[in-house]
Design an enzyme around this catalytic site. Structure first.
Site, PDB file in Angstrom:
ATOM      1  N   VAL A  65       0.779  -1.332  -0.042  1.00 19.27           N
ATOM      2  CA  VAL A  65       0.062   0.213  -0.044  1.00 19.27           C
ATOM      3  C   VAL A  65       0.761   1.353   0.050  1.00 19.27           C
ATOM      4  O   VAL A  65       0.443   2.347  -0.401  1.00 19.27           O
ATOM      5  CB  VAL A  65      -1.121   0.104   1.114  1.00 19.27           C
ATOM      6  CG1 VAL A  65      -2.024  -1.097   1.080  1.00 19.27           C
ATOM      7  CG2 VAL A  65      -0.200   0.014   2.586  1.00 19.27           C
ATOM      8  N   ASN A  91      -7.271  -1.194   5.686  1.00 14.85           N
ATOM      9  CA  ASN A  91      -7.184  -1.877   6.689  1.00 14.85           C
ATOM     10  C   ASN A  91      -5.742  -2.232   6.881  1.00 14.85           C
ATOM     11  O   ASN A  91      -5.147  -2.897   7.929  1.00 14.85           O
ATOM     12  CB  ASN A  91      -8.152  -3.152   6.632  1.00 14.85           C
ATOM     13  CG  ASN A  91      -7.504  -4.341   7.416  1.00 14.85           C
ATOM     14  OD1 ASN A  91      -7.709  -4.170   8.664  1.00 14.85           O
ATOM     15  ND2 ASN A  91      -7.206  -5.273   6.803  1.00 14.85           N
ATOM     16  N   SER A 142      -6.859   1.217  15.644  1.00 14.33           N
ATOM     17  CA  SER A 142      -6.597   0.429  16.840  1.00 14.33           C
ATOM     18  C   SER A 142      -6.961   1.066  17.991  1.00 14.33           C
ATOM     19  O   SER A 142      -7.005   2.406  18.253  1.00 14.33           O
ATOM     20  CB  SER A 142      -5.003   0.218  16.869  1.00 14.33           C
ATOM     21  OG  SER A 142      -4.842  -0.320  17.865  1.00 14.33           O
ATOM     22  N   TYR A 155       3.699   1.667  16.253  1.00 16.36           N
ATOM     23  CA  TYR A 155       2.332   1.320  15.606  1.00 16.36           C
ATOM     24  C   TYR A 155       1.374   1.922  16.153  1.00 16.36           C
ATOM     25  O   TYR A 155       0.505   2.614  15.469  1.00 16.36           O
ATOM     26  CB  TYR A 155       2.214  -0.240  16.126  1.00 16.36           C
ATOM     27  CG  TYR A 155       0.796  -0.768  15.773  1.00 16.36           C
ATOM     28  CD1 TYR A 155       0.739  -1.256  14.280  1.00 16.36           C
ATOM     29  CD2 TYR A 155      -0.157  -0.733  16.501  1.00 16.36           C
ATOM     30  CE1 TYR A 155      -0.616  -1.666  13.917  1.00 16.36           C
ATOM     31  CE2 TYR A 155      -1.370  -1.300  16.321  1.00 16.36           C
ATOM     32  CZ  TYR A 155      -1.619  -2.030  14.878  1.00 16.36           C
ATOM     33  OH  TYR A 155      -2.777  -2.349  14.332  1.00 16.36           O
ATOM     34  N   ALA A 157       1.193   5.180  17.600  1.00 12.04           N
ATOM     35  CA  ALA A 157       1.473   6.523  17.061  1.00 12.04           C
ATOM     36  C   ALA A 157       0.915   6.730  15.621  1.00 12.04           C
ATOM     37  O   ALA A 157       0.303   7.630  15.252  1.00 12.04           O
ATOM     38  CB  ALA A 157       2.814   6.904  16.977  1.00 12.04           C
ATOM     39  N   LYS A 159      -1.352   4.713  14.385  1.00 17.17           N
ATOM     40  CA  LYS A 159      -2.749   4.583  14.321  1.00 17.17           C
ATOM     41  C   LYS A 159      -3.431   5.849  14.639  1.00 17.17           C
ATOM     42  O   LYS A 159      -4.575   6.087  14.460  1.00 17.17           O
ATOM     43  CB  LYS A 159      -2.830   3.263  15.282  1.00 17.17           C
ATOM     44  CG  LYS A 159      -2.457   1.823  14.390  1.00 17.17           C
ATOM     45  CD  LYS A 159      -3.347   1.665  13.191  1.00 17.17           C
ATOM     46  CE  LYS A 159      -3.038   0.338  12.583  1.00 17.17           C
ATOM     47  NZ  LYS A 159      -4.179   0.057  11.470  1.00 17.17           N
TER      48      LYS A 159
END
Length: 255
Positions: A65, A91, A142, A155, A157, A159
């Protein structure tokens, strides 16, 4: 059939929450384009959905992505094979387990490329079609975007950044008829976690018991329990909802 005749593109669709969402969307009448960096996972998921939902139409596109040109091609595939694009589910995600004090610039850049720019790439690519069809975007963030913990700061941060992107994009796209919302899953028992546990010599039964303190309900979520709220936000039943963060975490955020 809440998504009858609608076309959806789901990133990170090869497994886990993405695959569960694709199955639920097809059960509700949608045609789906799956994007994932793992072509074998894409094939497995597509075959599984086609077996479970007779007549389901599932297109596949293997891509990272973080590749913005690939995002444009993915949207082109969705439009060419399914006649348009009504729903985008961002996602796909990358994880990192470094402490913030130890994380290198390269680690940060890798996380940002997937978790932030991935959302930006696919949103930008999809918006011209979503505007035409009064479509919607659902970003999968999350619970730890709003709840602190140690060991996954990069992760969490990125999210949290997705939630800010969700709010701003909802504001910007409302005049164009596009809704943008986010879900924040809690601990969800996906293949990623079970595979990681087995590699570490841990049984799935032991793994399940470890998350009894990370929700008021004392258990992991099943991926379908996350897919259902995503479905709802993508459907016309949520037609007056935009810029919203929906916590799907078994109550973790109030613990």
């Amino acid at each position: 059939m809440r998504l009858a005749h609608l076309s959806a593109l789901i990133t990170g669709g090869g497994a886990g929450i993405g695959a569960a969402t694709a199955l639920k969307f097809c059960q509700e009448g949608a045609v789906v384009t799956l994007v994932d960096a793992d072509p074998e996972a894409l094939t497995r998921t597509a075959l599984s959905i086609e077996q479970a939902v007779p007549g389901a139409k599932v297109a596949q596109f293997a891509a990272d992505v973080s590749d913005e040109e690939a995002a444009l091609r993915a949207v082109q595939i969705a439009v060419a094979q399914h006649g348009g694009l009504n729903i985008l589910v961002n996602n796909a995600a990358m994880r990192n387990f470094s402490a913030l004090s130890d994380a290198t610039t390269a680690e940060w850049q890798a996380m940002i490329q997937v978790n932030m720019l991935g959302v930006a790439n696919y949103s930008r690519a999809a918006l011209p079609m979503l505007r035409q069809l009064s479509g919607c975007i659902v970003n999968v963030s999350s619970c730890y975007a709003v709840t602190g913990r140690k060991g996954m700061g990069l992760y969490d941060a990125t999210k949290a950044a997705q939630l800010a992107m969700t709010r701003t994009l909802a504001y910007e796209e409302a005049p164009h008829g596009v809704r943008v919302n986010a879900v924040c899953p809690g601990s969800t028992l996906t293949d990623f976690h079970t595979t990681r546990a087995v590699k570490a010599g841990k049984s799935v039964d032991v793994l399940k018991k470890e998350r009894q303190v990370t929700s008021l309900m004392g258990r992991w979520a099943d991926p379908q329990e996350i897919a259902a709220p995503i479905l709802w936000l993508a459907s016309s039943e949520a037609s007056f909802i935009t810029g919203t963060t929906l916590m799907v975490d078994g109550g973790l955020h109030i613990m």
